[in-house]
Design a protein around this motif. Structure first.
Motif, short mmCIF file in Angstrom:
data_model
loop_
_atom_site.label_atom_id
_atom_site.label_comp_id
_atom_site.label_asym_id
_atom_site.label_seq_id
_atom_site.Cartn_x
_atom_site.Cartn_y
_atom_site.Cartn_z
N THR A 46 6.14 43.40 23.35
CA THR A 46 5.93 43.92 24.69
C THR A 46 4.47 43.67 25.08
OG1 THR A 46 7.52 45.65 24.24
CG2 THR A 46 6.11 45.96 26.15
N GLN A 48 0.97 44.00 26.58
CA GLN A 48 0.22 45.19 26.99
C GLN A 48 -0.46 44.94 28.33
OE1 GLN A 48 0.34 48.04 25.05
NE2 GLN A 48 1.88 46.82 23.98
N LYS A 49 -1.04 45.99 28.86
CA LYS A 49 -1.77 45.90 30.12
C LYS A 49 -2.91 44.88 29.95
CE LYS A 49 -4.38 48.70 33.35
NZ LYS A 49 -4.93 50.01 33.65
N ALA A 51 -2.44 41.61 29.74
CA ALA A 51 -2.00 40.42 29.00
C ALA A 51 -2.09 39.15 29.86
CB ALA A 51 -0.57 40.61 28.49
#
Length: 74
Positions: A46, A48-49, A51
């Motif tokens: 996933t 992350q902020k 990316a």
């Protein structure tokens, strides 16, 4: 290591192309990474902020390396 003219050109051109892809389609690359992790490693990935920004920064690095390779190899 002796590279032919074609090999040298492919090296810096491929690096530049990778840089352009990282700059233009970071979301697609992150989606491909998510699928690859799932299929090959059987884990969930996933992003992350931030990316997308980091992928674009990697693209800038690829382009800088491509410029340097072209100067060295030509």
């Amino acid at each position: 290591m002796d590279l032919t003219r074609t090999e040298r050109r492919l090296l810096w051109t491929g690096t530049a192309l990778a840089g352009v892809l990282h700059l233009l389609v970071p979301g697609l690359l992150l989606s491909m990474a998510r699928l690859s992790y799932r299929w090959v490693l059987a884990v969930e990935f996933t992003p992350q902020k931030g990316a997308h920004r980091r992928v674009r920064l990697l693209g800038v690095a690829f382009l800088a390396i491509a410029v340097r390779l072209k100067r060295i190899l030509d």
